[in-house]
Enzyme design. Sequence first.
Site, PDB file in Angstrom:
ATOM      1  N   GLN A 219      -4.162   7.500  -5.068  1.00 27.01           N
ATOM      2  CA  GLN A 219      -4.350   6.457  -3.403  1.00 27.01           C
ATOM      3  C   GLN A 219      -4.387   7.516  -2.073  1.00 27.01           C
ATOM      4  O   GLN A 219      -5.206   7.453  -1.672  1.00 27.01           O
ATOM      5  CB  GLN A 219      -3.676   6.097  -3.036  1.00 27.01           C
ATOM      6  CG  GLN A 219      -3.153   4.623  -3.758  1.00 27.01           C
ATOM      7  CD  GLN A 219      -4.546   3.461  -4.522  1.00 27.01           C
ATOM      8  OE1 GLN A 219      -5.201   4.280  -4.041  1.00 27.01           O
ATOM      9  NE2 GLN A 219      -4.459   2.369  -5.062  1.00 27.01           N
TER      10      GLN A 219
ATOM     11  N   SER B 221      -8.022   1.224   2.661  1.00 25.39           N
ATOM     12  CA  SER B 221      -8.173   0.185   1.634  1.00 25.39           C
ATOM     13  C   SER B 221      -9.375  -0.190   1.007  1.00 25.39           C
ATOM     14  O   SER B 221      -9.536  -0.752   1.962  1.00 25.39           O
ATOM     15  CB  SER B 221      -6.662  -0.014   0.742  1.00 25.39           C
ATOM     16  OG  SER B 221      -7.410  -0.594  -0.427  1.00 25.39           O
ATOM     17  N   SER B 222     -10.104  -0.649   0.335  1.00 29.75           N
ATOM     18  CA  SER B 222     -11.261  -1.332   0.643  1.00 29.75           C
ATOM     19  C   SER B 222     -10.611  -2.935  -0.220  1.00 29.75           C
ATOM     20  O   SER B 222     -11.362  -3.893  -0.295  1.00 29.75           O
ATOM     21  CB  SER B 222     -12.225  -1.085  -0.329  1.00 29.75           C
ATOM     22  OG  SER B 222     -12.373   0.091   0.183  1.00 29.75           O
TER      23      SER B 222
ATOM     24  N   ARG C 204       0.421  -1.162   0.225  1.00 25.03           N
ATOM     25  CA  ARG C 204      -0.291   0.014  -0.510  1.00 25.03           C
ATOM     26  C   ARG C 204       0.601   1.526   0.112  1.00 25.03           C
ATOM     27  O   ARG C 204       1.844   1.411   0.895  1.00 25.03           O
ATOM     28  CB  ARG C 204      -1.098  -0.312   0.933  1.00 25.03           C
ATOM     29  CG  ARG C 204      -1.759   1.069   1.475  1.00 25.03           C
ATOM     30  CD  ARG C 204      -2.787   1.150  -0.073  1.00 25.03           C
ATOM     31  NE  ARG C 204      -3.661   2.576   0.215  1.00 25.03           N
ATOM     32  CZ  ARG C 204      -4.510   2.124  -0.210  1.00 25.03           C
ATOM     33  NH1 ARG C 204      -4.813   1.994  -2.063  1.00 25.03           N
ATOM     34  NH2 ARG C 204      -5.981   3.031  -0.109  1.00 25.03           N
TER      35      ARG C 204
ATOM     36  N   ASP D  20      -7.999   8.636  -0.816  1.00 24.74           N
ATOM     37  CA  ASP D  20      -8.704   7.333   0.023  1.00 24.74           C
ATOM     38  C   ASP D  20      -8.487   7.733   1.137  1.00 24.74           C
ATOM     39  O   ASP D  20      -8.774   6.951   2.413  1.00 24.74           O
ATOM     40  CB  ASP D  20      -7.774   6.134  -0.384  1.00 24.74           C
ATOM     41  CG  ASP D  20      -8.447   5.182  -0.908  1.00 24.74           C
ATOM     42  OD1 ASP D  20      -9.523   5.691  -2.080  1.00 24.74           O
ATOM     43  OD2 ASP D  20      -7.963   4.574  -1.627  1.00 24.74           O
TER      44      ASP D  20
ATOM     45  N   THR E  32      -9.224   0.409 -10.053  1.00 29.64           N
ATOM     46  CA  THR E  32      -8.507  -1.352  -9.245  1.00 29.64           C
ATOM     47  C   THR E  32      -8.292  -2.532 -10.214  1.00 29.64           C
ATOM     48  O   THR E  32      -9.019  -2.722 -11.315  1.00 29.64           O
ATOM     49  CB  THR E  32      -9.188  -1.883  -7.912  1.00 29.64           C
ATOM     50  OG1 THR E  32      -8.913  -0.230  -7.131  1.00 29.64           O
ATOM     51  CG2 THR E  32      -8.695  -3.432  -7.515  1.00 29.64           C
TER      52      THR E  32
ATOM     53  N   GLY F 105     -13.109  -2.368  -7.641  1.00 34.92           N
ATOM     54  CA  GLY F 105     -14.341  -1.718  -6.920  1.00 34.92           C
ATOM     55  C   GLY F 105     -14.321  -0.363  -6.227  1.00 34.92           C
ATOM     56  O   GLY F 105     -16.149  -0.543  -5.179  1.00 34.92           O
ATOM     57  N   GLY F 106     -13.731  -0.227  -5.549  1.00 30.40           N
ATOM     58  CA  GLY F 106     -13.772   0.620  -4.853  1.00 30.40           C
ATOM     59  C   GLY F 106     -14.604   0.256  -3.485  1.00 30.40           C
ATOM     60  O   GLY F 106     -13.366  -0.450  -3.305  1.00 30.40           O
TER      61      GLY F 106
END
Length: 595
Positions: A447, A475-476, A114, A450, A410, A497-498
């Site tokens: 990013q 993050s999802s 990440r 987010d 993503t 997909g967020g």
Amino acid sequence: MRTIIGLLFVIGLTACGVVKTPLSVPPGGVDAKQTQAEQVPAQVISQGMVVTANPHASKVGADILRAGGSAVDAAIAIEAVLSLVEPQSSGLAGGGFMLYFDNKTNQITVYDGRETAPANAKADMFLNQDGESIGYLNAKHSGLSTGVPGVVSLLQLAHEDHGKLPWGAHFERAIQLAEEGFEISPRLHSFIQRFGKYIPAKLADGPVDAYQYFFDANGEPRALGSKRTNLAYAKTLRILAQDPAAFYHGEIAQEIVEQVGLLPRAGSLTLADMAAYKAQRHQPLCKRYQSKRLCGPPPSSSWVAVGMIAGLLESVPAFSVGGADDSLNWSIFADAQRLAYADRDQYVADEQFVEVPLSGLLDQRYLDKRAEQIQRGQAIQVIAPGDPWPYEEQAKVAYGLDATNDVAGTTHFVVVDGDGNVVSMTASVESIFGSTRMAGGMFLNNQLTDFSFTPRDESGQLIANRVEPGKRPRSSMSPTIVLDANDEFYMATGSPGGNSIIAYTAKTLVGVIDWGLSPQQAVNLPNMVARGDSVRIEKDRATDELIAGLRKAGFEVKESAGENSGLSVIVRQADGRLQGGVDPRREGVIEVVDY
């Protein structure tokens, strides 16, 4: 280098025997309004399998397996190709999470790539002088939004642990496609057409590299099916093939920093930030569900919400034998999602910076109590975060109400190699085409959007997912590996997909484990995202009866045309053969290899 990979390929073919024809699902998918009980043919093999959202990526992953490479070797080659042919979704200048299952030890390792906020990042950097948000698009299309990329460091770390091929052999196909050109696919072309208006076309609005890359001299999107080369990316890969650390030092790092620092809305990323980045290894979070053990990455990933959904479902009345055809089963699933999302939104952030009550959130006693609100066929009227702190050893920490805008951009892929080792990896540049700034032929991530744009809520309470220097934004991404009762590999799944990733991924777990579907049938189920007061459901795949049943149960149902998942799934059957599921909503392909 091509001689090396060519020799390895020949060796792999000799060892593997006959290779089956890959199963390809067209981008248009199956017919709309199909019934959930419809039988969908599943590809069955004996050992190796690759499932990605792009034909080029699936093929290169399978070729690496055939050449004797490991699941990690295949993942490196896959992501290098996706960075080129699917730049709207992920890339080497983005971040990701990888789960690796070692078939010899039955152990799962999490590789955390990440992105991190620069050392000079400010809590109010997405606010204007009046303390108001500068707006998502202004933040996204800026240098402010780019965190230190983590994918290359992640892949290097995983290769050190589990790679079989020499580093650098993985990039040959991506280099070839970059130099000779790849066809602009229908999906990429549609994104250029729909979102190209947001890509700066003049320097006053920002760097124009992406505009020049995607549009011709007349300002028209490059034609569908036309070939697009990327010599700058080929050069980047040749440098990385010699030394992956070069990404964080030297000319690649310099170009990334320069692009981030350009006006308007310049970011604060420095060469020191790049040089300091290190991917991390973690133990996975795991949650028992029926006879299975579900595992995923810890925060800053939001996988804990997937585990919570499973724990909530474990506590409520069992699904009926109607499975996916019973709207009452979907109502239970919807409220489990809503409760899990409420807690995820409130508590999940980078646990190296804030206290996250992970033990409490996954404690079955807590989930049993939360599940008391779920009634079959009757929607919960008011959804609010629970209080997991009594199930923690540490003292309670109060956080403000979250204000994060989590947008989709993503990819996800899964690999099983000839030794039975497994990779489930989700990678991202955050939103479509990331920040729209390019360096070294790569799209730079956005990013940092987010993070919560505001550090405090309206009451003045600090928000857990606020911007802090060196912090990983929430993050999802939720790559998942499922083990059976003997801790052997059973299933790998995940999706882009967020914030919808959590719901999409959970759908495949419920579809396979609870409703007895093949992975392809589970992927083909309508996507349903139940978060807050509303339930979004994919109208072209949901039956009228399902939608009516949810409304009758009291849910505020929004029929959605845009539930754009990209699920990739592999399930191991009892006889050891593999079944794959690929998402017809994208351009995915299943590649198989018999050993």
